[in-house]
Design a protein around this motif. Sequence first.
Motif, PDB file in Angstrom:
ATOM      1  N   MET A 583     -22.269 -17.323 -21.844  1.00  0.00           N
ATOM      2  CA  MET A 583     -22.247 -16.185 -22.757  1.00  0.00           C
ATOM      3  C   MET A 583     -23.382 -15.234 -22.391  1.00  0.00           C
ATOM      4  SD  MET A 583     -21.379 -18.136 -26.326  1.00  0.00           S
ATOM      5  CE  MET A 583     -20.327 -16.810 -26.906  1.00  0.00           C
ATOM      6  N   GLU A 584     -23.256 -14.018 -22.868  1.00  0.00           N
ATOM      7  CA  GLU A 584     -24.316 -13.036 -22.670  1.00  0.00           C
ATOM      8  C   GLU A 584     -25.190 -12.981 -23.907  1.00  0.00           C
ATOM      9  OE1 GLU A 584     -22.352  -9.398 -21.815  1.00  0.00           O
ATOM     10  OE2 GLU A 584     -21.618 -10.054 -19.846  1.00  0.00           O
ATOM     11  N   ARG A 585     -26.449 -12.658 -23.715  1.00  0.00           N
ATOM     12  CA  ARG A 585     -27.342 -12.502 -24.858  1.00  0.00           C
ATOM     13  C   ARG A 585     -27.042 -11.153 -25.521  1.00  0.00           C
ATOM     14  NH1 ARG A 585     -31.062 -16.497 -24.946  1.00  0.00           N
ATOM     15  NH2 ARG A 585     -31.210 -17.731 -23.032  1.00  0.00           N
ATOM     16  N   ASN A 586     -26.895 -11.197 -26.809  1.00  0.00           N
ATOM     17  CA  ASN A 586     -26.489 -10.014 -27.561  1.00  0.00           C
ATOM     18  C   ASN A 586     -27.726  -9.355 -28.158  1.00  0.00           C
ATOM     19  OD1 ASN A 586     -25.198  -8.078 -28.986  1.00  0.00           O
ATOM     20  ND2 ASN A 586     -24.026  -9.472 -30.305  1.00  0.00           N
ATOM     21  N   ASP A 587     -28.150  -8.233 -27.568  1.00  0.00           N
ATOM     22  CA  ASP A 587     -29.332  -7.518 -28.053  1.00  0.00           C
ATOM     23  C   ASP A 587     -28.958  -6.366 -28.978  1.00  0.00           C
ATOM     24  OD1 ASP A 587     -30.986  -9.161 -26.562  1.00  0.00           O
ATOM     25  OD2 ASP A 587     -30.727  -7.907 -24.773  1.00  0.00           O
ATOM     26  N   GLN A 588     -27.660  -6.183 -29.266  1.00  0.00           N
ATOM     27  CA  GLN A 588     -27.204  -5.066 -30.087  1.00  0.00           C
ATOM     28  C   GLN A 588     -27.241  -5.423 -31.575  1.00  0.00           C
ATOM     29  OE1 GLN A 588     -26.460  -2.130 -28.630  1.00  0.00           O
ATOM     30  NE2 GLN A 588     -27.032  -3.080 -26.679  1.00  0.00           N
ATOM     31  N   THR A 589     -27.219  -4.434 -32.412  1.00  0.00           N
ATOM     32  CA  THR A 589     -27.087  -4.618 -33.862  1.00  0.00           C
ATOM     33  C   THR A 589     -25.708  -4.154 -34.286  1.00  0.00           C
ATOM     34  OG1 THR A 589     -27.948  -2.423 -34.341  1.00  0.00           O
ATOM     35  CG2 THR A 589     -29.545  -4.212 -34.200  1.00  0.00           C
TER      36      THR A 589
END
Length: 914
Positions: A583-589
């Motif tokens: 999975m990718e790290r989710n830095d978004q809100t």
Amino acid sequence: MDLKALRNAIRTTPIVDNHAHPLLKVQHQFKHSLLSIATEAHGDALGDSQLSLAHIRAVKQLAGLLDTEPTWDAVESALHAKRSSPNSGTDAGGWTAWVRSCMQGIETLLLDDGLDSGDETHEYAWHDQFVTGKCKRIVRIEALAVDIIRRHVATAGRAEQWGRRAVLKILGDFEREIGRCLADPEVVGFKSIICYRGGLDIPSKRHMETQTQIQAAEEEIGSIAQGGEFTRLQHKALNHFLIHAAAKLIANGSGSETKKPIQFHTGLGDNDIILTKSSPSHLQTFIADYPTVPIVILHASYPWTREAGYLAAMYPNVYADVGEVFPFISRQGQESVFKQILELCPWSKILWSTDGHWFPETYVLATMQMRDVLETTLCDLVHEGDLNEHQAIQLAQDILFTNSKRLYNLQTETTLPKPESISTTTLVKSQSGNKSSSSRPKRDVAKLLHETGCKWVRLVWVDYTASTRCRVIPVKQVLKALHQNGGNGSWTNTMAAFGLLQIDMPIPQITSTGMYKLAVDWASLRAGPAPGHMSCFSEFREPDGLVESPLCPRTLLRRVVERARASHGLTFLLGFEIEFVVMERNDQTAQGDATTTTTTTAKEKFRPLQADDGHAWAMARSLADTGRPGSFNTVLDGELADALDAAGIEIEQYHAESAPGQYEIVLSPLPPLEACDALVHARQLIESVAARHGFRATLHPKPFAASCGTASHVHMSVASDTPGGEDNPEVYEPFYAGILRHFPAVIAFTYSSPVSYERMVDSFWAGGRWIMWGRQNKEAPLRQCGGEPGSPGGPTSHWEMKCLDGLANPYFAAAAILSAGTLGVADQEPMVWKDCSSDPAKLTPEQREELGITQMFPADLGEALAALQADTALIEQMGSPEFVQRYVDVKNAEMGILSQLGESERRQWIMERY
């Protein structure tokens, strides 16, 4: 061609030392010069030996082991210090620990105890404490005869009464003693030093019956009676009578009896021999006279090595030993000896020995130097195309272990794997009692740390929540520890380690008091998972460092494997599949995030791979961006593959799996302990390499509700030491029936988390909810991977268990599976379940009944733990009720934590930790 498997086999194959001598008692060690550890010279010639290549090499090697300057004075001083602390059994810097380290890697010793007075040397059985198995006796023929003649001399009358009658009485007593030795299971062979008593030119059997020979023996007996004190049998005719008498008794044994060999000293020796008569070529007539008597030509017959190889090649009853040249001649000479013996001699006729005697250093030097020379020689032969790698591995195993085991009819504790099943990790090796589990010599560890530029060493263990934990040690401290405390340093760990939850909260049943002592298994040392780091596994001991902890996961599995081998002759191979989701790290809100579809997804730490492009099982399209910077496929194909290779972890294949970002890596089969070690380290490499590139690899069993789950299937095969036991339905059918019988309890270890049961669904190729098996049936929790009985492929002991996931502690899971199977063998469990060729969930109740499919798995972890506690037979077979109770306590506490989380929170909580 790196030949890692070959090098590993040479370094770790246990040794059956087919010819050695007892150690001197420590109080007598100072009576003999330590210089004799690398030379046969004595007297005035001994001093000059310090300028030999053999001595200089020995000094360097001993200095490395003793952590001292590479000078003889420094080495001698350090050795004297060791001998000054004889009773330090628990002191790793003392005598007992030093002897144990010198004999590391030796399975058993066959000891000729006729070299010295019994008052100065230890009994042969005393040496058991330093090797894996039980030591055995080699009876020296001349020493046996001396004792008999002494008794006759002491009780004889006038000397003129000695003659033929005396010869016959002596021979009669001698034959009775030989007969007793032939019947004694502790005696596995005989030894003659007739080479020192006039030479190897033994007259033929026919010549021994002549009047001249008989009269010569009578005269020698008379001279003995008149000579006063008798200490040495140096009478040629009498020696000839004795060696023929022994050979006749061996030859006349029962046709079904395993013949006990006669070892002959040949070649290399001190100045007491007549060099020209030490060639084994003089034995040719004697060999031909006794074609059913096994004859072992000792000491590589140096300098007559080719003669030894010739005789072993041409006579079925002759074997060539290549001992004593290690460490008594130079490295170049040793390589020459080994090449010469292989010029003509089949390797099935070659044995190896240390010829260790008096001093423990003779054992360690011989072992070190032999493995070095064997590695150089065999790798050269493979590189030159004379052997392939599997043949070279077989050669090493046969010379070091199998040939002697067969010739001397030994019941060893260790079972060697087939050459093709050996990877770059350690070989299977039994351990017992309080012995260290490490089979890699400390010198090799230090060398490996230097060669790899290691800065940090991780001491790794897996706890009761299946969390992988470690202590990180500076390499300088590791190198220091390798010369202290038996290589285990002073590392400890809290006794609370096996009662901590994932959030470091201890369960109520434990306290914070007490420390375990770590026993480091240096054989498990591997590169990674980070640059400059290496990792190895530890076992947990009680505070004294000797008693094994019943709670240690690794110790538990090792003991289960040992009991199965000891009680039923069973050995196993396990091969794990590693499924994981990237999975990718989710830095978004959530606000303004156009890439997410829901607020829940935006708030989570991880999101599915965005460049998915129809990811599906074995789909080539899923690997299409391999080579693109930033692609996980590029990481998998490059850095991760290199890291696995550098760690010596063999993979058989990899492919895309069904869920988004899901992959599967298939590991090669290994013995159980090594297979679990490789699995844990491979997962660490996957996690670490993925994280360095901004990805998160998770083992969550069901990360996506609508997609296939993530497992850790294990392939198994079972063999026994019975005829046909490598692929015998009479062995493997009750074994797998035992697993099916105890499946409800076993699954408490294989599905060890509440979320594991989210994957337990029918018709998803996940093993389903029904206890059953099927041949090549992907819906079966237990799948036989072979063909139909009677087909060209034949029945097979290779089966796959599908109901195992990455949240299970693999040591616990393997221990439970193998214990259940062993119970099946012990109870001869009938296979009442029939081969199911379809999805059991889609069958009618009547159809399931016909196939013996009547029981479902526990529906959740709570039910599984209850089934485990009710299965007293499995608990007893696993050998540690204390461990089972601790496991249940930890799992109950773990369920308490997860029950307080919502579905989304629990999903993320698991993904953060696994």
